[in-house]
Design a protein around this motif. Sequence first.
Motif, PDB file in Angstrom:
ATOM      1  N   PHE A  56     -32.722 -62.432 -40.267  1.00 25.85           N
ATOM      2  CA  PHE A  56     -32.746 -61.744 -41.562  1.00 25.85           C
ATOM      3  C   PHE A  56     -31.830 -62.516 -42.501  1.00 25.85           C
ATOM      4  O   PHE A  56     -30.728 -62.917 -42.121  1.00 25.85           O
ATOM      5  N   ALA A  58     -35.464 -54.564 -37.449  1.00 25.31           N
ATOM      6  CA  ALA A  58     -34.198 -54.264 -38.131  1.00 25.31           C
ATOM      7  C   ALA A  58     -33.630 -52.929 -37.650  1.00 25.31           C
ATOM      8  O   ALA A  58     -32.425 -52.822 -37.373  1.00 25.31           O
ATOM      9  N   VAL A 116     -24.293 -56.701 -39.108  1.00 28.26           N
ATOM     10  CA  VAL A 116     -24.641 -57.747 -40.077  1.00 28.26           C
ATOM     11  C   VAL A 116     -24.804 -59.087 -39.358  1.00 28.26           C
ATOM     12  O   VAL A 116     -25.765 -59.823 -39.604  1.00 28.26           O
ATOM     13  N   THR A 126     -36.427 -55.306 -46.141  1.00 32.66           N
ATOM     14  CA  THR A 126     -37.262 -56.251 -45.400  1.00 32.66           C
ATOM     15  C   THR A 126     -38.720 -55.838 -45.470  1.00 32.66           C
ATOM     16  O   THR A 126     -39.049 -54.746 -45.938  1.00 32.66           O
ATOM     17  N   ASP A 135     -29.407 -63.475 -45.799  1.00 29.68           N
ATOM     18  CA  ASP A 135     -28.301 -62.823 -46.504  1.00 29.68           C
ATOM     19  C   ASP A 135     -28.805 -62.029 -47.701  1.00 29.68           C
ATOM     20  O   ASP A 135     -28.222 -61.008 -48.057  1.00 29.68           O
ATOM     21  N   LEU A 158     -28.067 -59.017 -37.349  1.00 27.95           N
ATOM     22  CA  LEU A 158     -29.225 -59.152 -38.234  1.00 27.95           C
ATOM     23  C   LEU A 158     -29.405 -60.607 -38.660  1.00 27.95           C
ATOM     24  O   LEU A 158     -30.515 -61.143 -38.657  1.00 27.95           O
ATOM     25  N   VAL A 174     -30.694 -52.909 -45.189  1.00 23.65           N
ATOM     26  CA  VAL A 174     -31.560 -54.085 -45.106  1.00 23.65           C
ATOM     27  C   VAL A 174     -32.826 -53.803 -45.894  1.00 23.65           C
ATOM     28  O   VAL A 174     -33.446 -52.758 -45.716  1.00 23.65           O
ATOM     29  N   GLU A 201     -31.363 -60.231 -47.814  1.00 21.45           N
ATOM     30  CA  GLU A 201     -31.972 -58.990 -47.357  1.00 21.45           C
ATOM     31  C   GLU A 201     -30.941 -57.961 -46.907  1.00 21.45           C
ATOM     32  O   GLU A 201     -31.253 -56.777 -46.793  1.00 21.45           O
ATOM     33  N   ILE A 202     -29.724 -58.399 -46.619  1.00 22.36           N
ATOM     34  CA  ILE A 202     -28.707 -57.553 -45.982  1.00 22.36           C
ATOM     35  C   ILE A 202     -27.596 -57.205 -46.968  1.00 22.36           C
ATOM     36  O   ILE A 202     -27.171 -58.041 -47.757  1.00 22.36           O
ATOM     37  N   VAL A 249     -24.582 -50.262 -43.807  1.00 22.24           N
ATOM     38  CA  VAL A 249     -25.352 -51.500 -43.775  1.00 22.24           C
ATOM     39  C   VAL A 249     -26.759 -51.140 -44.213  1.00 22.24           C
ATOM     40  O   VAL A 249     -27.326 -50.143 -43.759  1.00 22.24           O
TER      41      VAL A 249
END
Length: 179
Positions: free
Chosen positions: A27, A140, A19, A132, A29, A22, A130, A31-32, A128
């Motif tokens: 990237f 990623a 995290v 994107t 927050d 990323l 993502v 998106e994650i 985790v």
Amino acid sequence: MTRTITRSYDDYAAATAVVEDLGAAGFSDSEISVIGRRGDDVDDSNAGEGAGIGAGVGGAAGLLAGLGMIAIPGIGPVVAAGWLAATAAGAAAGAAAGGIIGAMTSAGVDEKDAHLYAESVRRGGSVVSVRTSEARAVEAEAIMDRATPVDISMRRADYEREGWTQFDANATPYVRPSI
């Protein structure tokens, strides 16, 4: 077009490092997401500690500073942050089928894989995810794969040898066998 990339990690520290990496790569927050078990110390009595957990990981993205505790049916209490956590918590509160499964599949994760990711969290791992653009998907994936995620094909085979077929939201939280 948006892509969802998800990885499972046996170690909570590896997931939080992903995290952070990323976030450092730009990237956002939003998106994650991260959902996981910090270890054997996660239980119902820790439910008020969530925000402090994120602040204690050191230099984490704002996402980790916002970690909170949620209870997911079949998994129990976990630390979580991001869009996946919000969706899973809402699904659990609304008694929607699958909670975490529904959250993952609605984000584009294959249902069979979503069951495996949920089971991995139930057994103490962390996930985790993502969301994107297609243009940043390879970046990623590279960041997430550097932390040596679980090989989901091998893990699925391991679970199936034990008789597992899919995540069961009505199961009791998993307790690792003593060695």
